[in-house]
Motif scaffolding. Structure first.
Motif, mmCIF file in Angstrom:
data_model
loop_
_atom_site.group_PDB
_atom_site.id
_atom_site.type_symbol
_atom_site.label_atom_id
_atom_site.label_comp_id
_atom_site.label_asym_id
_atom_site.label_seq_id
_atom_site.Cartn_x
_atom_site.Cartn_y
_atom_site.Cartn_z
ATOM 1 N N UNK A 292 -10.409 26.653 -15.615
ATOM 2 C CA UNK A 292 -11.449 25.654 -15.400
ATOM 3 C C UNK A 292 -11.585 24.766 -16.635
ATOM 4 N N UNK A 293 -11.725 23.468 -16.373
ATOM 5 C CA UNK A 293 -11.786 22.482 -17.450
ATOM 6 C C UNK A 293 -12.629 21.298 -16.994
ATOM 7 N N UNK A 294 -13.334 20.717 -17.919
ATOM 8 C CA UNK A 294 -14.089 19.483 -17.648
ATOM 9 C C UNK A 294 -13.320 18.322 -18.256
ATOM 10 N N UNK A 328 -9.980 19.380 -7.841
ATOM 11 C CA UNK A 328 -11.266 18.822 -8.256
ATOM 12 C C UNK A 328 -12.386 19.633 -7.597
ATOM 13 N N UNK A 329 -13.116 20.375 -8.417
ATOM 14 C CA UNK A 329 -14.189 21.238 -7.907
ATOM 15 C C UNK A 329 -15.540 20.721 -8.377
ATOM 16 N N UNK A 330 -15.618 19.409 -8.619
ATOM 17 C CA UNK A 330 -16.889 18.848 -9.082
ATOM 18 C C UNK A 330 -17.983 19.087 -8.065
ATOM 19 N N UNK A 331 -17.660 18.835 -6.789
ATOM 20 C CA UNK A 331 -18.667 19.051 -5.742
ATOM 21 C C UNK A 331 -19.071 20.514 -5.688
ATOM 22 N N UNK A 332 -18.084 21.399 -5.839
ATOM 23 C CA UNK A 332 -18.406 22.820 -5.813
ATOM 24 C C UNK A 332 -19.283 23.209 -6.995
ATOM 25 N N UNK A 333 -18.989 22.620 -8.176
ATOM 26 C CA UNK A 333 -19.805 22.926 -9.348
ATOM 27 C C UNK A 333 -21.248 22.472 -9.136
ATOM 28 N N UNK A 334 -21.394 21.272 -8.518
ATOM 29 C CA UNK A 334 -22.753 20.797 -8.231
ATOM 30 C C UNK A 334 -23.444 21.721 -7.237
ATOM 31 N N UNK A 335 -22.685 22.130 -6.230
ATOM 32 C CA UNK A 335 -23.263 23.052 -5.243
ATOM 33 C C UNK A 335 -23.657 24.356 -5.917
#
Length: 587
Positions: A292-294, A328-335
């Protein structure tokens, strides 16, 4: 494939090796046949030489006897004695493969030896001036040893052998020609097969190459169509191939080559830990999973990504390559962040509910202790007042006191039912295998015993074994079967059916049907409420809490409950339970 290699070797053998072997064999046989023919001619020549030398020796001795002395004649006679044995030995050698000729040669040898012996005797007698003895020896040689007859036999045998050998040679030539013809046909056939197979193989290869090109094109289309960024890197972490999603996200051209990963995406890949992990994948063949990385991508948006990488070995090179995929798991991170917040809120709600439960428990304790004491006092003092008044109490007073006592008893029963209802919602389920057939049989027997004098006709299906709390399920059956017995009380003969069927989702649906008073479907929603009744207490006794308990128990088991009815035509109560098989009993 192995069978193709074997087929080609067989074709080479038929086309090259077999004709060579056949031609060589025919040549050898022809050479042998020629040698045999030559040998037959040599036999004839040697026989003629033997006969000629014999006659020459006789002629020389006759010249001597005719007073024609000549040193040559004597030498010829002596030479025949020396030469003829060698010629006979040569005849034996070249006729060694023919037993008949060997026999004739031996006869010739005997005749020649005898005739030569007499010729030698004639020559010696001549040398001793015994002309008469010499002439007699010549006459004896001519009379006793017929060289020409035996020689003719040998020559005739040689000629016959010669004819046989010429016939065998002709036949051998014919057979060789036939074999060569068949071999040529086999060569043509094998050549045709090789050509056809080669054409087919070439066609298959061309079709395979077309399919391979199409597969590569489809793979490239799929690679470019995938919305997950994908990149192929060399052993120095330089880009070899990227798909459209990677190009769009990090601003790198799909045709670009040899661009270092850390320079792509304006520093999006400059994380040293990640780069070291990727180098480890290449050097040590370790797969990288869910790193995982930003990253701040080319569009200036910070994204949470999950990176996976694995090493691949190229077929045409010793250098490995690295397959890099980005999710891209940005949506998952927000969820997940929202879930964390909701969990925090839920924890607060749980804490509030815990406080409410504690208050309910305190209320239950108050009901069970504080409210029961006044009721007991009311009942006790009403009884004491009636005893105190004794005979002085009139009918109205006794009626009022009876009403007070009944109301107190009813209130106590309501409190008890309310406590039971509360405990059903809080107590832990003790799950186990429950035999519904035995439970229903027990409940039916108990209900029939509590209704003496009643005629009840029971019909019960073969009920299954389920997983549940046995005591709670017993309460369900007691309430449903008890209601069926109670509301058929006005029937002379009551009919109660207990059945089961399987729903589409596999659950068990249990049904209790009766032909009693029934109810109006307009009020079906009130049936399962606490203290809700659709009939007067004077008609059918009860507190209206039983069906509420049934609903709560069934819902705690993950099922549902509902009812159908018609005034004067009975009611049908349904509830479902999971069809999960109970665990096997422990030994």
């Amino acid at each position: 494939m192995p069978w193709r290699t074997g087929g080609l070797l067989l074709a080479v053998l038929v086309i090259v090796a077999l004709p060579y072997m056949i031609t060589r064999g025919s040549s050898n046989e022809s050479f042998q046949a020629g040698e045999l023919v030559t040998r037959s001619a040599e036999v004839q020549a040697l026989v003629y030489r033997v006969a000629d030398r014999t006659h020459a020796a006789e002629s020389a001795i006759q010249h001597l006897l005719a007073d024609d002395p000549s040193s040559r004649a004597e030498a010829a006679a002596l030479g025949a004695e020396n030469e003829i044995p060698g010629l006979l030995d040569e005849l034996r050698r070249i006729t060694a493969d023919n037993a008949i000729q060997q026999h004739l040669v031996e006869q010739l040898s005997v005749v020649e030896n005898g005739r030569l012996a007499l010729l030698h005797q004639a020559l010696q007698r001549f040398q001793h001036n015994d002309r008469a003895g010499a002439e007699q020896a010549l006459r004896d040689a001519d009379a006793l040893f017929h060289v020409d007859e035996v020689a003719d036999k040998v020559v005739a045998g040689a000629e016959q052998s010669l004819r046989q050998r010429r016939e065998a040679a002709r036949k051998q030539s014919h057979d060789s020609l036939l074999v060569l013809t068949l071999t040529s046909a086999a060569q043509l056939l094998m050549l045709m097969i090789v050509v056809i197979v080669s054409e087919r193989q070439i066609g298959r290869r061309l079709r395979a190459e077309v399919r391979e090109r199409q597969a590569v094109q489809r793979s490239q289309m799929i690679l470019q169509a995938v919305r997950e960024p994908i990149a192929l890197l060399d052993h120095n972490l330089r880009s070899l191939l990227v798909n459209a999603a990677f190009s769009e996200l990090y601003g790198v051209s799909e045709e670009s080559r040899a661009e270092y990963l850390e320079d792509i995406g304006q520093g999006a890949w400059a994380d040293e830990v990640l780069l070291q992990r990727l180098r480890d994948v290449l050097l040590r063949d370790r797969e990288l999973w869910d790193f995982e990385l930003t990253q701040r991508t080319i569009d200036g948006v910070e994204r949470h990504v999950v990176i996976n990488a694995r090493r691949l070995q190229q077929q045409d090179s010793d250098s490995p390559v690295l397959l890099l995929t980005v999710s891209d798991v940005t949506a998952r991170a927000l969820v997940e962040q929202q879930v964390k917040e909701l969990n925090h809120q839920l924890e607060n709600k749980v804490a509030q509910i815990s406080d409410v439960n504690r208050e309910l428990e305190a209320f239950s304790y108050s009901v069970s202790h504080d409210l029961r004491a006044p009721l007991r006092h009311i009942t006790a003092f009403a009884q004491k007042l009636e005893d105190h008044l004794g005979e002085q109490a009139d009918t109205t007073t006794r009626h009022y006191l009876g009403v007070v006592r009944d109301a107190s008893h009813r209130m106590a029963q309501l409190i008890e039912d309310l406590l039971v209802f509360s405990r059903l919602g809080r107590g832990a389920l003790r799950l186990q295998a429950v035999d519904m057939r035995a439970l229903v049989a027990e409940t039916c027997a108990l209900a029939e015993a509590e209704a003496p004098g009643r005629r009840i006709i029971w019909r019960t299906d073969a009920l299954p074994t389920v997983v549940g709390d046995e005591n709670m399920l017993r309460t369900v059956w007691q309430n449903l079967i008890g209601n069926a017995v109670k509301y058929t009380g006005q029937r002379e003969i009551a009919h109660i059916d207990i059945s089961v069927r399987h729903e589409d989702d596999g659950d068990h649906e249990f049904i209790v049907a009766d032909d009693g008073a029934g109810f109006d479907m307009r009020y079906v929603d009130k049936l399962f409420g606490v203290f809700q009744r659709l009939h007067k207490a004077s008609e059918f006794p009860g507190n209206g809490i039983g069906l509420a308990n049934v609903r709560r128990i069934v819902m705690r088991h993950g099922g549902r409950v509902w009812a159908e009815g018609e005034p004067g035509h009975g009611a049908r109560f349904h509830f479902t339970l999971s069809a999960i098989e109970p665990p096997p009993p422990s030994p």
